[in-house]
Design an enzyme around this catalytic site. Structure first.
Site, PDB file in Angstrom:
ATOM      1  N   ASP A 284      -9.188   6.318  -1.970  1.00 10.21           N
ATOM      2  CA  ASP A 284      -8.057   6.757  -2.794  1.00 10.21           C
ATOM      3  C   ASP A 284      -8.612   7.488  -4.018  1.00 10.21           C
ATOM      4  O   ASP A 284      -9.808   7.777  -4.088  1.00 10.21           O
ATOM      5  CB  ASP A 284      -7.203   5.553  -3.203  1.00 10.21           C
ATOM      6  CG  ASP A 284      -7.902   4.724  -4.260  1.00 10.21           C
ATOM      7  OD1 ASP A 284      -9.141   4.744  -4.319  1.00 10.21           O
ATOM      8  OD2 ASP A 284      -7.205   4.056  -5.043  1.00 10.21           O
TER       9      ASP A 284
ATOM     10  N   TYR B  18      -5.853   6.558   4.274  1.00  9.60           N
ATOM     11  CA  TYR B  18      -5.987   5.537   3.243  1.00  9.60           C
ATOM     12  C   TYR B  18      -5.284   4.238   3.638  1.00  9.60           C
ATOM     13  O   TYR B  18      -5.900   3.151   3.633  1.00  9.60           O
ATOM     14  CB  TYR B  18      -5.455   6.006   1.875  1.00  9.60           C
ATOM     15  CG  TYR B  18      -5.338   4.818   0.970  1.00  9.60           C
ATOM     16  CD1 TYR B  18      -6.473   4.242   0.417  1.00  9.60           C
ATOM     17  CD2 TYR B  18      -4.116   4.166   0.794  1.00  9.60           C
ATOM     18  CE1 TYR B  18      -6.401   3.080  -0.325  1.00  9.60           C
ATOM     19  CE2 TYR B  18      -4.036   3.004   0.054  1.00  9.60           C
ATOM     20  CZ  TYR B  18      -5.170   2.467  -0.495  1.00  9.60           C
ATOM     21  OH  TYR B  18      -5.108   1.304  -1.204  1.00  9.60           O
TER      22      TYR B  18
ATOM     23  N   GLU C 136       0.818  -1.210   0.000  1.00 10.48           N
ATOM     24  CA  GLU C 136       0.000   0.000   0.000  1.00 10.48           C
ATOM     25  C   GLU C 136       0.854   1.262   0.000  1.00 10.48           C
ATOM     26  O   GLU C 136       0.496   2.261  -0.616  1.00 10.48           O
ATOM     27  CB  GLU C 136      -0.957   0.001   1.199  1.00 10.48           C
ATOM     28  CG  GLU C 136      -1.997  -1.108   1.163  1.00 10.48           C
ATOM     29  CD  GLU C 136      -2.932  -1.011  -0.041  1.00 10.48           C
ATOM     30  OE1 GLU C 136      -2.955   0.035  -0.717  1.00 10.48           O
ATOM     31  OE2 GLU C 136      -3.640  -2.002  -0.305  1.00 10.48           O
TER      32      GLU C 136
END
Length: 381
Positions: free
Chosen positions: A152, A134, A51
DNA sequence: AACTCGGGGCG
DNA sequence: CGCCCAGAGTT
């Protein structure tokens, strides 16, 4: 007031088909999801690393970096113990190097505060350096199955179209607008898959320029689609255009060695190695700027022996035109002002250091020139 | 709220 | 060329 006559909750339209939205989306995702290395693991650290790499970075770009990185640093402890130079070398070319520095800082926090285990509660995880809303939601949902809607760029675009929301998706305040909408559309029965499905949909179907609505599993629940207004969304704020800066760089040769410098640990390209140089001032020649910058940065008086090339490169907020000169030392001893370290290296050793992309644009030519130089020298003898 | 921070892919 | 990308930290 109600948008298309729908009931509202917190100002967000509720349509009766939320369950259908969830099931259609999941069905589509499970049939169409792309293969990715981090989708073959449930290791929270690996998912976290992925991520971080995926911030502002497309999936295909991140994949080879992820494989190398997670092999070198399979655990928070391994990353915590590594040298920053090794971490940056594995991040070289991926950009946004603060991500790598923050990830290593966070790994050290995990070792010290959480016994080396990635925390599974949201508050603890989000307290780590570089973990924002996020990444927190993504890792909590994908790795631990916790209910948290990840927002996102893909998700904002999808939701902007689904609800015909006029809030520009690239505005500073857009997160505050779209997070509650994402929460409303969240599927608590499949946290990780729902989040990934929303993003996958944005990346492969609900694309910015050329949305493929005919393939969209939720088009019947999409307000913009039903009103034939998909291409009018999302709204986007216009960006300022970026200025161009002129840079002069010196490749300083001493015998068969070259001088490279390490940039300060924060800011642009923080911690990376580079050939010394800097901005060309007004009414200054690039050559003079090269000589001046070498004096200012490493306290060497150099003489330009030739021009290697000119390189163009674009950053997020400016562009550069970089003139690269070959230099010889006239006098002076290296003393650093600006760089935090420097080193004389042989050409073959350059590959061990992390350089910015702009440097990589001339390094092959440099190696070629040095090779030619040494051939000419040996022919003379 | 605005600015900073990379590099590549794509029309 | 400009836009976009599985954003977060700093000011």
């Amino acid at each position: 007031m109600a948008t298309s006559g729908l009931p509202l909750s917190n100002g967000i339209p509720i349509f009766s088909g939320m369950k259908r939205f969830h099931s259609q989306l999941l069905k589509w995702y499970r049939a169409n999801r792309r293969e990715m290395p981090w989708r073959n693991t449930s290791d929270p650290f690996a998912i976290w690393v992925s991520e971080v790499m995926l911030q502002q970075t497309q999936v295909n770009t991140a994949i080879p970096y992820f494989n190398r990185f997670i092999t070198a640093f399979p655990t928070p402890a391994a990353l915590a113990e590594a040298s920053e130079d090794d971490v940056l070398k594995l991040w070289e070319g991926l950009g946004y190097y603060a991500r790598a520095r923050n990830l290593q800082r966070a790994a050290r926090q995990v070792v010290q505060l959480f016994n080396g285990q990635v925390p599974s509660d949201k508050a603890s995880f989000q307290s780590l350096t570089g973990v924002g809303p996020y990444i927190s939601a993504a890792v909590m949902s994908i790795a631990f199955g916790r209910p948290a809607a990840a927002v996102d760029g893909n998700v904002k675009r999808v939701l902007s179209r689904v609800t015909m929301n006029d809030a520009p998706v690239n505005a500073a305040s857009s997160h505050a607008v779209y997070q509650p909408i994402a929460d409303r559309y969240f599927n608590p029965n499949a946290p990780g898959d729902h989040n990934q499905a929303m993003m996958e949909l944005g990346a492969n179907v609900c694309q910015p320029k050329t949305p493929r609505c005919s393939q969209c599993p939720v088009r019947q629940m999409c307000t913009a689609y039903k009103q034939d207004a998909v291409v009018q969304y999302p709204k986007v704020e216009q960006r300022k255009k970026v200025p161009t800066r002129h840079i002069a760089v010196g490749v300083i040769q001493k015998g068969n060695q070259l001088l490279i410098c390490k940039r300060k640990p924060d800011g642009l390209l923080g911690g990376l190695w580079e050939f010394p140089g800097g901005g060309v001032e007004k009414d200054e020649s690039a050559e003079a700027a090269c000589v001046r910058e070498c004096k200012e940065e490493v306290n060497l008086t150099v003489r330009v022996t030739g021009k290697l090339t000119t390189v163009r490169h674009a950053y997020s907020h400016f562009k550069i035109v970089m003139d690269v000169f070959m230099c010889a030392v006239q006098n002076g001893r290296v003393r650093l002002r600006g760089p935090v370290a420097c080193q004389w290296v042989r050409p073959a050793e350059l590959g061990r250091f992390a350089f910015p992309g702009a440097n990589h644009k001339f390094i092959p030519l440099l190696l070629q020139a040095l090779e030619l130089q040494s051939q000419l020298k040996s022919e003379k003898q």
